[in-house]
Design a protein around this motif. Structure first.
Motif, PDB file in Angstrom:
ATOM      1  N   PRO A   1      26.293 -17.898   9.423  1.00 22.05           N
ATOM      2  CA  PRO A   1      26.197 -16.628  10.153  1.00 22.05           C
ATOM      3  C   PRO A   1      27.103 -15.556   9.544  1.00 22.05           C
ATOM      4  CG  PRO A   1      26.442 -18.451  11.679  1.00 22.05           C
ATOM      5  CD  PRO A   1      26.698 -18.994  10.302  1.00 22.05           C
ATOM      6  N   LEU A   2      26.567 -14.340   9.450  1.00 19.96           N
ATOM      7  CA  LEU A   2      27.336 -13.188   8.997  1.00 19.96           C
ATOM      8  C   LEU A   2      27.745 -12.319  10.179  1.00 19.96           C
ATOM      9  CD1 LEU A   2      25.138 -12.254   5.911  1.00 19.96           C
ATOM     10  CD2 LEU A   2      27.253 -13.586   5.938  1.00 19.96           C
ATOM     11  N   ASN A   3      26.879 -12.301  11.195  1.00 28.01           N
ATOM     12  CA  ASN A   3      27.144 -11.600  12.457  1.00 28.01           C
ATOM     13  C   ASN A   3      26.183 -12.183  13.499  1.00 28.01           C
ATOM     14  OD1 ASN A   3      24.599 -10.206  12.227  1.00 28.01           O
ATOM     15  ND2 ASN A   3      25.582  -8.660  10.947  1.00 28.01           N
ATOM     16  N   ASP A   4      26.037 -11.534  14.638  1.00 25.84           N
ATOM     17  CA  ASP A   4      25.173 -12.058  15.699  1.00 25.84           C
ATOM     18  C   ASP A   4      23.689 -12.059  15.349  1.00 25.84           C
ATOM     19  OD1 ASP A   4      27.378 -12.491  17.276  1.00 25.84           O
ATOM     20  OD2 ASP A   4      27.116 -10.672  18.469  1.00 25.84           O
ATOM     21  N   MET A   5      23.300 -11.285  14.352  1.00 22.34           N
ATOM     22  CA  MET A   5      21.879 -11.138  14.040  1.00 22.34           C
ATOM     23  C   MET A   5      21.480 -11.569  12.631  1.00 22.34           C
ATOM     24  SD  MET A   5      20.432 -10.119  16.773  1.00 22.34           S
ATOM     25  CE  MET A   5      18.824  -9.673  16.172  1.00 22.34           C
ATOM     26  N   ALA A   6      22.447 -11.837  11.753  1.00 26.10           N
ATOM     27  CA  ALA A   6      22.111 -12.141  10.360  1.00 26.10           C
ATOM     28  C   ALA A   6      22.899 -13.352   9.861  1.00 26.10           C
ATOM     29  CB  ALA A   6      22.391 -10.929   9.472  1.00 26.10           C
ATOM     30  N   ALA A   7      22.292 -14.051   8.886  1.00 26.83           N
ATOM     31  CA  ALA A   7      22.947 -15.224   8.303  1.00 26.83           C
ATOM     32  C   ALA A   7      22.505 -15.391   6.853  1.00 26.83           C
ATOM     33  CB  ALA A   7      22.597 -16.480   9.089  1.00 26.83           C
TER      34      ALA A   7
ATOM     35  N   THR B   1      13.521  -9.084  -0.853  1.00 29.62           N
ATOM     36  CA  THR B   1      13.503  -7.650  -1.156  1.00 29.62           C
ATOM     37  C   THR B   1      13.181  -7.371  -2.615  1.00 29.62           C
ATOM     38  OG1 THR B   1      15.897  -7.680  -1.532  1.00 29.62           O
ATOM     39  CG2 THR B   1      15.131  -7.086   0.676  1.00 29.62           C
ATOM     40  N   SER B   2      13.038  -8.425  -3.424  1.00 31.34           N
ATOM     41  CA  SER B   2      12.688  -8.202  -4.826  1.00 31.34           C
ATOM     42  C   SER B   2      11.193  -7.920  -4.942  1.00 31.34           C
ATOM     43  CB  SER B   2      13.078  -9.404  -5.685  1.00 31.34           C
ATOM     44  OG  SER B   2      12.365 -10.550  -5.278  1.00 31.34           O
ATOM     45  N   THR B   3      10.826  -7.313  -6.031  1.00 33.67           N
ATOM     46  CA  THR B   3       9.421  -7.001  -6.269  1.00 33.67           C
ATOM     47  C   THR B   3       8.693  -8.288  -6.638  1.00 33.67           C
ATOM     48  OG1 THR B   3      10.081  -4.845  -7.092  1.00 33.67           O
ATOM     49  CG2 THR B   3       7.852  -5.567  -7.629  1.00 33.67           C
ATOM     50  N   PRO B   4       7.604  -8.603  -5.912  1.00 36.59           N
ATOM     51  CA  PRO B   4       6.887  -9.850  -6.239  1.00 36.59           C
ATOM     52  C   PRO B   4       6.165  -9.739  -7.582  1.00 36.59           C
ATOM     53  CG  PRO B   4       5.719  -8.619  -4.543  1.00 36.59           C
ATOM     54  CD  PRO B   4       7.002  -7.878  -4.812  1.00 36.59           C
TER      55      PRO B   4
ATOM     56  N   SER C   1      17.729 -18.396  -1.909  1.00 32.88           N
ATOM     57  CA  SER C   1      18.870 -17.995  -1.096  1.00 32.88           C
ATOM     58  C   SER C   1      18.769 -16.504  -0.812  1.00 32.88           C
ATOM     59  CB  SER C   1      20.191 -18.317  -1.801  1.00 32.88           C
ATOM     60  OG  SER C   1      20.288 -17.631  -3.027  1.00 32.88           O
ATOM     61  N   GLY C   2      19.326 -16.115   0.314  1.00 34.31           N
ATOM     62  CA  GLY C   2      19.307 -14.711   0.714  1.00 34.31           C
ATOM     63  C   GLY C   2      19.881 -14.568   2.106  1.00 34.31           C
ATOM     64  N   VAL C   3      19.688 -13.418   2.683  1.00 27.15           N
ATOM     65  CA  VAL C   3      20.163 -13.164   4.040  1.00 27.15           C
ATOM     66  C   VAL C   3      18.959 -12.972   4.946  1.00 27.15           C
ATOM     67  CG1 VAL C   3      21.488 -11.631   5.544  1.00 27.15           C
ATOM     68  CG2 VAL C   3      22.337 -12.170   3.261  1.00 27.15           C
TER      69      VAL C   3
ATOM     70  N   ALA D   1      22.219  -7.963  -2.311  1.00 25.78           N
ATOM     71  CA  ALA D   1      20.829  -7.574  -2.011  1.00 25.78           C
ATOM     72  C   ALA D   1      20.688  -7.137  -0.558  1.00 25.78           C
ATOM     73  CB  ALA D   1      19.884  -8.739  -2.314  1.00 25.78           C
ATOM     74  N   TRP D   2      21.375  -7.828   0.357  1.00 23.74           N
ATOM     75  CA  TRP D   2      21.300  -7.504   1.782  1.00 23.74           C
ATOM     76  C   TRP D   2      21.908  -6.132   2.074  1.00 23.74           C
ATOM     77  CZ3 TRP D   2      18.785  -8.455   5.988  1.00 23.74           C
ATOM     78  CH2 TRP D   2      19.336  -8.216   7.244  1.00 23.74           C
ATOM     79  N   SER D   3      22.942  -5.743   1.324  1.00 16.29           N
ATOM     80  CA  SER D   3      23.618  -4.476   1.605  1.00 16.29           C
ATOM     81  C   SER D   3      22.677  -3.287   1.455  1.00 16.29           C
ATOM     82  CB  SER D   3      24.848  -4.304   0.711  1.00 16.29           C
ATOM     83  OG  SER D   3      24.466  -4.130  -0.637  1.00 16.29           O
ATOM     84  N   GLY D   4      21.657  -3.413   0.624  1.00 20.87           N
ATOM     85  CA  GLY D   4      20.695  -2.328   0.462  1.00 20.87           C
ATOM     86  C   GLY D   4      19.316  -2.646   0.993  1.00 20.87           C
ATOM     87  N   SER D   5      19.182  -3.744   1.714  1.00 23.65           N
ATOM     88  CA  SER D   5      17.878  -4.195   2.195  1.00 23.65           C
ATOM     89  C   SER D   5      17.344  -3.325   3.329  1.00 23.65           C
ATOM     90  CB  SER D   5      17.988  -5.636   2.696  1.00 23.65           C
ATOM     91  OG  SER D   5      16.837  -6.008   3.408  1.00 23.65           O
ATOM     92  N   PRO D   6      16.053  -3.047   3.316  1.00 22.44           N
ATOM     93  CA  PRO D   6      15.464  -2.322   4.446  1.00 22.44           C
ATOM     94  C   PRO D   6      15.454  -3.154   5.732  1.00 22.44           C
ATOM     95  CG  PRO D   6      13.761  -3.026   2.906  1.00 22.44           C
ATOM     96  CD  PRO D   6      15.088  -3.355   2.278  1.00 22.44           C
ATOM     97  N   TYR D   7      15.709  -4.456   5.627  1.00 23.86           N
ATOM     98  CA  TYR D   7      15.758  -5.323   6.802  1.00 23.86           C
ATOM     99  C   TYR D   7      17.149  -5.379   7.403  1.00 23.86           C
ATOM    100  CZ  TYR D   7      11.266  -6.548   4.944  1.00 23.86           C
ATOM    101  OH  TYR D   7       9.994  -6.462   4.484  1.00 23.86           O
ATOM    102  N   ASN D   8      18.105  -4.764   6.744  1.00 23.29           N
ATOM    103  CA  ASN D   8      19.481  -4.694   7.226  1.00 23.29           C
ATOM    104  C   ASN D   8      19.653  -3.369   7.980  1.00 23.29           C
ATOM    105  OD1 ASN D   8      22.217  -4.441   7.644  1.00 23.29           O
ATOM    106  ND2 ASN D   8      22.799  -4.870   5.528  1.00 23.29           N
ATOM    107  N   PRO D   9      19.837  -3.410   9.303  1.00 21.98           N
ATOM    108  CA  PRO D   9      19.951  -2.162  10.058  1.00 21.98           C
ATOM    109  C   PRO D   9      21.199  -1.359   9.707  1.00 21.98           C
ATOM    110  CG  PRO D   9      20.413  -4.051  11.471  1.00 21.98           C
ATOM    111  CD  PRO D   9      19.962  -4.579  10.143  1.00 21.98           C
ATOM    112  N   GLU D  10      22.159  -1.983   9.038  1.00 17.85           N
ATOM    113  CA  GLU D  10      23.385  -1.286   8.668  1.00 17.85           C
ATOM    114  C   GLU D  10      23.327  -0.731   7.249  1.00 17.85           C
ATOM    115  OE1 GLU D  10      26.472  -4.115   9.363  1.00 17.85           O
ATOM    116  OE2 GLU D  10      25.967  -4.294  11.482  1.00 17.85           O
ATOM    117  N   ALA D  11      22.239  -0.995   6.537  1.00 11.83           N
ATOM    118  CA  ALA D  11      22.120  -0.545   5.154  1.00 11.83           C
ATOM    119  C   ALA D  11      21.950   0.967   5.104  1.00 11.83           C
ATOM    120  CB  ALA D  11      20.932  -1.220   4.465  1.00 11.83           C
ATOM    121  N   ARG D  12      22.591   1.536   4.134  1.00 13.21           N
ATOM    122  CA  ARG D  12      22.460   2.979   3.926  1.00 13.21           C
ATOM    123  C   ARG D  12      21.500   3.186   2.765  1.00 13.21           C
ATOM    124  NH1 ARG D  12      28.235   2.570   4.707  1.00 13.21           N
ATOM    125  NH2 ARG D  12      28.707   3.338   6.778  1.00 13.21           N
TER     126      ARG D  12
END
Length: 182
Positions: free
Chosen positions: A59-65, A97-100, A82-84, A168-179
């Motif tokens: 776990p990284l926080n209440d919503m992500a791991a 989040t990588s291009t398939p 591996s990923g978040v 990758a998570w820091s810039g992910s569109p699935y991360n609500p905290e990403a800028r």
């Protein structure tokens, strides 16, 4: 008064709900840990050897791991990813989040706790690029009884897989905290 006594008697009865009737907690702590299976494997020459399937969830926080799966298959084939992931309802879901590759779907991998097992599901093999020819992430089931605390967190957090996943998570569109990146 009889109704009150009857109600109290019914409430005092032991519960007969099965494990399937009990909702899985919607918390990341329910997923946290290392899951594994040690099993006999083989190859086309007839050789038999031991293999280990491992899934780690940190776990990284209440919503992500952070999630990592390293699975072994016949003839030395494997899956490694591996990923978040993010909690979505009762499941922990990793969205790649990588291009398939051309003509490949975007990898979406679900981790669910049901029927006494941690179940991995990637839909119609959407994460197939992370596997060898005889491997598949979807359909993997590891017993919840194999869940253990991860006692090697400093080493895991220092690993290239963990660092890459967090980046990758820091810039992910699935991360609500990403800028958004400029």
């Amino acid at each position: 008064m009889r109704h009150v006594v009857l109600l109290l008697a019914v409430l005092a009865l032991p519960s007969v709900a099965s494990a399937a009737d009990i909702a899985v907690p919607k918390t990341m702590s329910a997923f946290a840990g290392r899951y594994g299976a040690h099993f006999k494997n083989g190859d086309v020459t007839g050789d038999v050897y031991w293999s280990d399937d491992v899934v780690e969830i940190v776990p990284l926080n209440d919503m992500a791991a952070y999630v990592r799966a390293d699975l072994q298959f016949f003839n030395g084939h494997q899956c490694s990813i591996s990923g978040v992931g993010r909690l979505e309802g009762e499941a922990l879901v990793y969205h790649d989040t990588s291009t398939p590759l051309p003509d490949q779907p975007v990898c979406v991998l679900r981790f669910e706790r049901k029927d006494g097992q941690l179940v991995l599901d990637d839909g119609a093999r959407s994460c197939g690029t992370y596997c060898g020819a005889r491997g598949a992430l979807g359909g993997t089931k590891l017993s919840l009884s194999s869940q253990r605390p991860i006692h090697y967190l400093p080493r895991l957090r220092a690993s290239p897989e963990y660092r890459s996943a967090l980046k990758a998570w820091s810039g992910s569109p699935y991360n609500p905290e990403a800028r958004p990146t400029p």
